[in-house]
Design a protein around this motif. Sequence first.
Motif, PDB file in Angstrom:
ATOM      1  N   GLY A   1       7.608  12.462 -13.393  1.00  0.00           N
ATOM      2  CA  GLY A   1       6.616  11.517 -13.905  1.00  0.00           C
ATOM      3  C   GLY A   1       5.228  11.920 -13.495  1.00  0.00           C
ATOM      4  N   SER A   2       4.393  10.931 -13.194  1.00  0.00           N
ATOM      5  CA  SER A   2       2.991  11.164 -12.858  1.00  0.00           C
ATOM      6  C   SER A   2       2.759  10.895 -11.369  1.00  0.00           C
ATOM      7  CB  SER A   2       2.104  10.247 -13.692  1.00  0.00           C
ATOM      8  OG  SER A   2       2.362   8.889 -13.361  1.00  0.00           O
ATOM      9  N   ALA A   3       1.508  11.062 -10.954  1.00  0.00           N
ATOM     10  CA  ALA A   3       1.157  10.775  -9.555  1.00  0.00           C
ATOM     11  C   ALA A   3       1.368   9.296  -9.236  1.00  0.00           C
ATOM     12  CB  ALA A   3      -0.287  11.177  -9.290  1.00  0.00           C
ATOM     13  N   ALA A   4       1.204   8.430 -10.238  1.00  0.00           N
ATOM     14  CA  ALA A   4       1.301   6.990 -10.011  1.00  0.00           C
ATOM     15  C   ALA A   4       2.715   6.454 -10.090  1.00  0.00           C
ATOM     16  CB  ALA A   4       0.420   6.246 -11.015  1.00  0.00           C
ATOM     17  N   MET A   5       3.603   7.095 -10.868  1.00  0.00           N
ATOM     18  CA  MET A   5       4.953   6.555 -11.052  1.00  0.00           C
ATOM     19  C   MET A   5       5.914   7.660 -11.468  1.00  0.00           C
ATOM     20  SD  MET A   5       6.243   3.419 -13.509  1.00  0.00           S
ATOM     21  CE  MET A   5       5.225   2.204 -12.649  1.00  0.00           C
ATOM     22  N   ILE A   6       7.123   7.647 -10.905  1.00  0.00           N
ATOM     23  CA  ILE A   6       8.189   8.558 -11.302  1.00  0.00           C
ATOM     24  C   ILE A   6       9.449   7.756 -11.576  1.00  0.00           C
ATOM     25  CG2 ILE A   6       7.288  10.524  -9.993  1.00  0.00           C
ATOM     26  CD1 ILE A   6       9.419   9.845  -7.845  1.00  0.00           C
ATOM     27  N   GLN A   7      10.362   8.350 -12.339  1.00  0.00           N
ATOM     28  CA  GLN A   7      11.653   7.719 -12.553  1.00  0.00           C
ATOM     29  C   GLN A   7      12.699   8.790 -12.771  1.00  0.00           C
ATOM     30  OE1 GLN A   7      10.566   5.536 -16.336  1.00  0.00           O
ATOM     31  NE2 GLN A   7      12.596   6.271 -16.948  1.00  0.00           N
ATOM     32  N   GLY A   8      13.956   8.445 -12.481  1.00  0.00           N
ATOM     33  CA  GLY A   8      15.033   9.410 -12.621  1.00  0.00           C
ATOM     34  C   GLY A   8      16.341   8.850 -12.126  1.00  0.00           C
ATOM     35  N   SER A   9      17.234   9.743 -11.690  1.00  0.00           N
ATOM     36  CA  SER A   9      18.540   9.343 -11.171  1.00  0.00           C
ATOM     37  C   SER A   9      18.872  10.164  -9.941  1.00  0.00           C
ATOM     38  CB  SER A   9      19.617   9.524 -12.241  1.00  0.00           C
ATOM     39  OG  SER A   9      19.735  10.888 -12.607  1.00  0.00           O
ATOM     40  N   VAL A  10      19.694   9.590  -9.071  1.00  0.00           N
ATOM     41  CA  VAL A  10      20.026  10.252  -7.818  1.00  0.00           C
ATOM     42  C   VAL A  10      21.429   9.845  -7.375  1.00  0.00           C
ATOM     43  CG1 VAL A  10      18.954   8.424  -6.448  1.00  0.00           C
ATOM     44  CG2 VAL A  10      19.274  10.685  -5.431  1.00  0.00           C
ATOM     45  N   SER A  11      22.166  10.795  -6.804  1.00  0.00           N
ATOM     46  CA  SER A  11      23.481  10.509  -6.234  1.00  0.00           C
ATOM     47  C   SER A  11      23.367  10.614  -4.717  1.00  0.00           C
ATOM     48  CB  SER A  11      24.531  11.492  -6.774  1.00  0.00           C
ATOM     49  OG  SER A  11      24.703  11.338  -8.164  1.00  0.00           O
ATOM     50  N   ALA A  12      23.184   9.481  -4.067  1.00  0.00           N
ATOM     51  CA  ALA A  12      23.029   9.439  -2.612  1.00  0.00           C
ATOM     52  C   ALA A  12      23.319   8.024  -2.127  1.00  0.00           C
ATOM     53  CB  ALA A  12      21.616   9.858  -2.207  1.00  0.00           C
TER      54      ALA A  12
ATOM     55  N   ILE B   1       9.888   4.710  -8.932  1.00  0.00           N
ATOM     56  CA  ILE B   1       9.075   4.644  -7.715  1.00  0.00           C
ATOM     57  C   ILE B   1       7.606   4.753  -8.107  1.00  0.00           C
ATOM     58  CG2 ILE B   1       8.491   5.797  -5.536  1.00  0.00           C
ATOM     59  CD1 ILE B   1      11.379   6.827  -5.455  1.00  0.00           C
ATOM     60  N   GLY B   2       6.793   3.868  -7.499  1.00  0.00           N
ATOM     61  CA  GLY B   2       5.356   3.887  -7.780  1.00  0.00           C
ATOM     62  C   GLY B   2       4.548   3.737  -6.506  1.00  0.00           C
ATOM     63  N   SER B   3       3.285   4.122  -6.571  1.00  0.00           N
ATOM     64  CA  SER B   3       2.389   3.974  -5.422  1.00  0.00           C
ATOM     65  C   SER B   3       0.946   4.176  -5.870  1.00  0.00           C
ATOM     66  CB  SER B   3       2.726   4.992  -4.331  1.00  0.00           C
ATOM     67  OG  SER B   3       1.830   4.854  -3.236  1.00  0.00           O
ATOM     68  N   LYS B   4       0.038   3.429  -5.222  1.00  0.00           N
ATOM     69  CA  LYS B   4      -1.391   3.609  -5.513  1.00  0.00           C
ATOM     70  C   LYS B   4      -2.072   4.504  -4.471  1.00  0.00           C
ATOM     71  CE  LYS B   4      -2.730  -0.182  -8.469  1.00  0.00           C
ATOM     72  NZ  LYS B   4      -3.785  -1.180  -8.744  1.00  0.00           N
ATOM     73  N   THR B   5      -1.334   4.820  -3.407  1.00  0.00           N
ATOM     74  CA  THR B   5      -1.946   5.621  -2.336  1.00  0.00           C
ATOM     75  C   THR B   5      -1.233   6.954  -2.108  1.00  0.00           C
ATOM     76  OG1 THR B   5      -0.568   4.525  -0.664  1.00  0.00           O
ATOM     77  CG2 THR B   5      -2.730   3.545  -1.147  1.00  0.00           C
ATOM     78  N   LYS B   6      -0.006   7.091  -2.592  1.00  0.00           N
ATOM     79  CA  LYS B   6       0.762   8.314  -2.423  1.00  0.00           C
ATOM     80  C   LYS B   6       0.928   9.015  -3.768  1.00  0.00           C
ATOM     81  CE  LYS B   6       1.770   7.123   1.892  1.00  0.00           C
ATOM     82  NZ  LYS B   6       1.259   7.862   3.069  1.00  0.00           N
ATOM     83  N   ASP B   7       1.079  10.338  -3.730  1.00  0.00           N
ATOM     84  CA  ASP B   7       1.354  11.111  -4.943  1.00  0.00           C
ATOM     85  C   ASP B   7       2.869  11.081  -5.190  1.00  0.00           C
ATOM     86  OD1 ASP B   7       1.736  12.940  -6.976  1.00  0.00           O
ATOM     87  OD2 ASP B   7       0.201  14.322  -6.238  1.00  0.00           O
TER      88      ASP B   7
ATOM     89  N   ALA C   1       0.789  -1.235   0.000  1.00  0.00           N
ATOM     90  CA  ALA C   1       0.000   0.000   0.000  1.00  0.00           C
ATOM     91  C   ALA C   1       0.818   1.281   0.000  1.00  0.00           C
ATOM     92  CB  ALA C   1      -0.939   0.001   1.213  1.00  0.00           C
ATOM     93  N   GLY C   2       2.097   1.201   0.375  1.00  0.00           N
ATOM     94  CA  GLY C   2       2.881   2.425   0.509  1.00  0.00           C
ATOM     95  C   GLY C   2       3.685   2.770  -0.728  1.00  0.00           C
ATOM     96  N   ILE C   3       4.936   3.140  -0.486  1.00  0.00           N
ATOM     97  CA  ILE C   3       5.847   3.519  -1.569  1.00  0.00           C
ATOM     98  C   ILE C   3       6.624   2.281  -2.008  1.00  0.00           C
ATOM     99  CG2 ILE C   3       7.856   4.923  -2.183  1.00  0.00           C
ATOM    100  CD1 ILE C   3       6.970   6.855   0.036  1.00  0.00           C
TER     101      ILE C   3
END
Length: 385
Positions: free
Chosen positions: A364-375, A340-346, A322-324
């Motif tokens: 991306g959209s409320a349902a799914m985002i994608q990208g890159s990160v340096s962490a 990252i996707g979720s059905k309950t979180k924006d 249900a979460g992230i």
Amino acid sequence: MTEKLYDQDAYAVEFDAKVISCEAYQEKKESGYHVILDRTLFFPEEGGQSPDKGTIDGIEVTDVQIKKDVITHSLKEPLAVGETVHGIIDWTHRFNNMQQHSGEHIFSGIVHSRFGYDNVGFHLSDNIVTMDFNGVLTTDEVREVETAVNEVIVKNLPVEITYPSKEELKTLDYRSKIEIEGQVRIVTIPGVDVCACCAPHVKKTGEIGMLNVQSLSNYKGGVRISILSGFRALEEERKKSQVISSISGTLSANQELLPELVEKLKQSNQDLKYKLAQAKQKLVEQKMKEIPADQENVLLFETDLDTPVMRNAINGLVETHAGICGIFVEKEEGGYNFIIGSKTKDCREIATLLREKTGARGGGSAAMIQGSVSAEEKDLRELLA
């Protein structure tokens, strides 16, 4: 007006001249001195061709420009106004440019006579020569022209330089890319080409040695053709030969069999990639099954996963958690690519959070985002907990 010694003798290498002016300049991160001489052998950047290289009183000439018949030399050190200085041009560079430019004239002249196309763009750098024609040529037609050019080279025809009067120009059929004011300089290769040109050329076509077409591409309704002539063409052929010999040795195959062998290796590689992708998919699916059903947030950190596999995994995870749900895959240069996707979180809010806290890129959209990160993994887990 600067006296153009290269017009009098394209084969001269050294000259003496008087310094007319020397002014300091600062352009962006570059600084130096603009020097004007009463006469020069240095051909400036003109007509699509790069300028000559060399020295004046031992100081390197970094650039040569012309404006209203006044030639300016760029140097790192000043010269005294009124003094006589000694200039030496880089003959290897000059002669290479002469070979390229003379080869281009033959090529363009043959294209014009056989197909009626004009050379509407020309660029001669220290590495490549490109010609833009206002009509389409096929690969076979270009090969035919290439052969014809080399036949002209072998004939060792004279390359004639003339300065026709205005009356003579009216009856002369010659090529020109631009309208020319003042005296017109005509370069003629008998029976092959007549063209207005300001650049130094070889005395006879035999000095060009050879001409090779490097590439052909469609460009602005016509074609762009890259060529190399003379010693530059020879050097390029040597590089290609070394590459082919190296590949042949690595694959333990005769050179004539390389195309067939490379095609087989390509197909085999595609098959292996497909099988590997399937194996990765099954591995990720197995990991997903081991995740407790009541776990709200799911973050997987993996190596070497393709984007389709990542997306399929997220699509499956959001159905049962249900979460992230996110997958982070290590990049060779460090950091992660993520989905990252979720059905309950924006998910757009998550993208904003990652961008603000870690400098991540993507969206991306409320349902799914994608990208890159340096962490670091632990920092990402804490942030998305």
